[in-house]
Design a protein around this motif. Structure first.
Motif: not given
Length: 292
Positions: A131-155
Motif C-alpha cells: 500500500i505504501a509503495d503503490r501510493f508513493d509513500f514510505l513507512l517511517p523510521t523510528t526517528r520519524m515516529v519520535d518526531a511525529i509524537h513530539r509535534q502532534a497536536t493531539v496526543v
C-alpha cells in the motif's frame, strides 16, 4: 495500566493550534494534495469501514489483509487521511550547516472506509508495504515516529487491551479503533496530527538483517517514552490490534526544496536527521522487497 485513553486538555489543544508559526504554515503548504494523487478516488458505492469489518470478521492473517488491502488500494480510504500534515526535523548536517527537513505524513493511522464510517486497520508488513509503495509513500523510521509524537497536536495515551489469544482478531482491532474515536476531541481533530494511539510499522536496517520479520516501534506514553522499543520479534505477516500503518510521503523538503525522501535517507550528510540507524540505502527498494 488503564485501558482508557486520555487526550491533551482542550485548552492545550487550542494553544497548540494558536501557536502555529509562519514557518509551520509554510511547511503545511508544502504538503498539498498533489502528494496523495496516487491514491485513487473513493468510489461512490464503496463500503464503509463497518461493512468491511463484517466482511473480514471471521478472517485473520493474510486472508484478512488481502481483503482490506484490496479495499484500500481501490481508494476506499477516508478523506482526512489524504490531507497530509508537516513534521519538521531541524538540525545540523554532517558538514555543520543548519538544515530543516519537512516530512509530509498522514495525520493518523491507515483506515478503511469514509470520513463518517471508518475503521483503523492493522496489517501485516507485506500488505502495508505494498500500500505504501503503490501510493508513493514510505513507512517511517523510528526517528520519524519520535518526531511525529513530539509535534502532534493531539496526543493520546496508549490504551492496551488484554494480551489474550484474541489480540490478532478483527473484533479486537475494531474495538480498539472505536476506543480511539471516543478519546478524540471531536471530528475536526481527525485532520490534526495525532499520535500515541498505536505502535508503528517502521523501516529499519534490521529488516535486511532479519528477513521475514516485521519491525515495530513506538506507542509513546504522554511523557514521550515509547512502550515498544524497536523489535523484529514477530513474523512479517503478524499484526495485532496495537499496530498501525502511518504513511510518509516520498517527497520531502530540504530547506523548502523538494527532494526524494529515499535520497535523504541514504545521504551521509543528512541521513542522521531522519534515521537513528544512520543511512538507509535504497529505502524504496527495501520497501518493495517486503511484499514482492
Amino acid at each position: 495500566m488503564s485501558n482508557s485513553i486520555s487526550r491533551r486538555p482542550a485548552h492545550l489543544l487550542a494553544a497548540a493550534l494558536f501557536a502555529m508559526s509562519a514557518v509551520a504554515a509554510q511547511a503545511g503548504a508544502m504538503c498539498d494534495n498533489a502528494l496523495t494523487r496516487a491514491i485513487p478516488a473513493r468510489a461512490a458505492g464503496a463500503p464503509g469501514g463497518s461493512a468491511v469489518v463484517e466482511k473480514v470478521r471471521t478472517l485473520g492473517g493474510s486472508a484478512r489483509d488481502a481483503v482490506i488491502a484490496g479495499e484500500v488500494l481501490s481508494g476506499n480510504v477516508p478523506g482526512f487521511l489524504r490531507r497530509l500534515t508537516p513534521v519538521v526535523l531541524s538540525g545540523r548536517a554532517a558538514d555543520g550547516a543548519a538544515v530543516e527537513i519537512t516530512l509530509c505524513v498522514t495525520p493518523g493511522y491507515l483506515a478503511v472506509g469514509s470520513d463518517r464510517d471508518f475503521v483503523r486497520v492493522p496489517l501485516g508488513l507485506p500488505a502495508a508495504a505494498e500500500i505504501a509503495d503503490r501510493f508513493d509513500f514510505l513507512l517511517p523510521t523510528t526517528r520519524m515516529v519520535d518526531a511525529i509524537h513530539r509535534q502532534a497536536t493531539v496526543v493520546l495515551a496508549p490504551s492496551p487491551m488484554a494480551p489474550t489469544s484474541e489480540m490478532t482478531s478483527t473484533a479486537y482491532f475494531a474495538q480498539h479503533s472505536a476506543t480511539i474515536d471516543r478519546a478524540l476531541p471531536g471530528k475536526r481533530s481527525l485532520s490534526l496530527l495525532t499520535a500515541g494511539q498505536k505502535k508503528d510499522l517502521v523501516l529499519s536496517m534490521r529488516l535486511r538483517q532479519a528477513p521475514g520479520r516485521v519491525a515495530i516501534y513506538g506507542w509513546h506514553r504522554t511523557n514521550g517514552r515509547p512502550i515498544q522499543p524497536l523489535s523484529t520479534v514477530h513474523g512479517a505477516r503478524y499484526a495485532d490490534y496495537s499496530h498501525g500503518v502511518r504513511l510518509v510521503s516520498r517527497t520531502a523538503y530540504i530547506d523548502g526544496q523538494p527532494r526524494a525522501l529515499e535520497d535523504v535517507m541514504q545521504d551521509k550528510r543528512l541521513a542522521h536527521l531522519v534515521s537513528s540507524e544512520g543511512p538507509i540505502s535504497n529505502a524504496r527498494g527495501l520497501l518493495a522487497s517486503l511484499y514482492r
